[in-house]
Design an enzyme around this catalytic site. Structure first.
Site, mmCIF file in Angstrom:
data_model
loop_
_atom_site.group_PDB
_atom_site.id
_atom_site.type_symbol
_atom_site.label_atom_id
_atom_site.label_comp_id
_atom_site.label_asym_id
_atom_site.label_seq_id
_atom_site.Cartn_x
_atom_site.Cartn_y
_atom_site.Cartn_z
ATOM 1 N N CYS A 69 0.662 -1.149 0.050
ATOM 2 C CA CYS A 69 -0.014 -0.077 -0.014
ATOM 3 C C CYS A 69 0.785 1.146 0.025
ATOM 4 O O CYS A 69 1.426 1.503 1.102
ATOM 5 C CB CYS A 69 -0.948 0.212 1.200
ATOM 6 S SG CYS A 69 -1.867 1.454 1.284
ATOM 7 N N CYS A 72 -0.362 4.206 2.009
ATOM 8 C CA CYS A 72 -0.157 4.038 3.648
ATOM 9 C C CYS A 72 1.248 4.218 3.875
ATOM 10 O O CYS A 72 1.468 4.830 5.034
ATOM 11 C CB CYS A 72 -0.603 2.668 3.985
ATOM 12 S SG CYS A 72 -1.917 1.787 3.207
ATOM 13 N N ASP A 73 2.295 3.639 3.241
ATOM 14 C CA ASP A 73 3.564 3.547 3.738
ATOM 15 C C ASP A 73 4.683 4.345 3.114
ATOM 16 O O ASP A 73 5.811 4.436 3.341
ATOM 17 C CB ASP A 73 3.969 1.901 3.719
ATOM 18 C CG ASP A 73 2.911 1.367 4.812
ATOM 19 O OD1 ASP A 73 2.482 1.809 5.660
ATOM 20 O OD2 ASP A 73 2.720 0.046 4.242
#
Ligand code: NDP
Length: 309
Positions: free
Chosen positions: A133, A136-137
């Protein structure tokens, strides 16, 4: 056998939000947790784009909070996965690892699972530099050199997004033929920070002993030549698989298995609603999953109220 008012399949962001709402409405929902309890959020680290947490919140903590919130209002939880669903007539009949569960309404929040390469070293480093992701990261790899695996639109989109943070993004693809749309491919090709390694597969992610990503071992699929590429993170962009196979022939789905809904959450079966990543191939965010989970819960409430429950 008791007939439940509502059963929710899935314990990710969407399912738990549906549980919170239906629990608070006094419907005592039963959540069947599924094979990846907590869903994709439980695989991420810091979540910085879920509204209400200015400092961010750890994915597993966010999930645990929503779960507690739903429990507080009377949601019940059952470990297990639905093996069979009989939706031809109401109440619906579910087989949860051999146990039968009967319900007047059903919320399908079974989510989608990221496709992984399937390497032990990859699995060991999820959350430590291996991610599925970018949204997200990506932020954690500011100024680093990273890899995106895949040759479809997801990979191109992730790579382009990651150029905001990374010094370089190397797209590693197993052939020379790309599934990505022309426009996305062109955009990636024109980007100065994006580099390419084609006809190559990752054989191992290093370094499990250090609990961080330091390099990958690549193999050229044409001549089996192997080499190491120093890198700080590996992002998988090789697609997602919606967890909907158990509903094949019963609910409408597209060719990749995403459930088709009308008016956001209605499936073609009266009393069955779908929400979250199982029916959303476009946004796939925690907040949108929570949003459709809420919608499904409100529709359940409305339906049962109309039926005098
Ligand atoms: P795709 O199935 O289109 O692409 C997956 C890619 O991953 C392919 O290049 C495939 O390689 C590769 N791959 C699959 N398994 C492996 C493996 N085990 N090892 C190495 N490589 C692997 O999935 P996407 O998620 O990219 O896209 C899904 C759909 O969503 C598409 O319809 C896409 O257009 C759409 N989408 C649209 C976006 C947009 O328009 N902004 C953004 C994201 C997705 P190979 O080709 O060799 O099989």
């Amino acid at each position: 056998m008791e007939t439940r008012n509502v059963v929710i399949l899935g314990s990710g962001c969407s399912g738990l939000t549906a549980a919170l709402y239906t629990a608070r409405a006094g419907l005592a929902p039963l959540v069947i947790e599924g094979h990846e309890s907590g869903g994709q959020l439980s695989l991420t680290t810091l979540v910085e784009n879920f509204p209400g947490f200015p400092e961010g919140i750890q994915g597993p903590e966010l999930i645990d909070n929503i779960r507690q919130q739903a429990s507080k209002f009377g949601a019940e939880f059952m470990a297990g996965t639905v093996r069979e669903a009989r939706l031809a007539e109401r109440p619906f009949l579910l087989n949860v690892d051999g146990e039968e569960v009967r319900t007047r309404s059903l919320v399908v929040a079974t989510g989608a699972s990221a496709r992984w390469l399937g390497l032990p070293s990859e699995k060991a480093l999820i959350g430590h530099g291996v991610s599925s992701c970018a949204t997200c990261d990506g932020f954690f790899f500011r100024g680093k050199d990273i890899i995106v695996v895949g040759g479809g639109d997801s990979a191109m989109e992730e790579a382009l997004f990651l150029t905001r943070f990374a010094s370089t993004v190397t797209i590693v693809h197993r052939s020379e033929t790309f599934r990505a749309s022309r426009i996305m491919l062109e955009r990636a090709r024109e980007h100065a920070k994006i580099k390419w390694v084609t006809n190559a597969v990752i054989e191992e992610v290093l370094d499990v002993a250090k609990q961080e990503v330091t390099a990958v071992r690549l193999r050229d699929v044409r001549d089996d030549k192997r080499w190491e590429l120093p890198i700080s993170a590996v992002f998988l962009g090789i697609g997602h698989i919606p967890n909907t196979s158990v509903f094949k022939d019963q609910l409408d789905m597209d060719e990749d298995g995403y459930l088709l809904t009308r008016d956001y959450v209605f499936t073609r079966v009266h009393g069955v609603f779908a929400c979250g990543d199982a029916q959303d191939r476009r946004y796939r965010q925690a907040i949108t999953a929570a949003g459709t989970g809420c919608m499904a819960a409100l529709e359940v409430e409305k339906l049962l109220e109309e039926e005098g429950r």
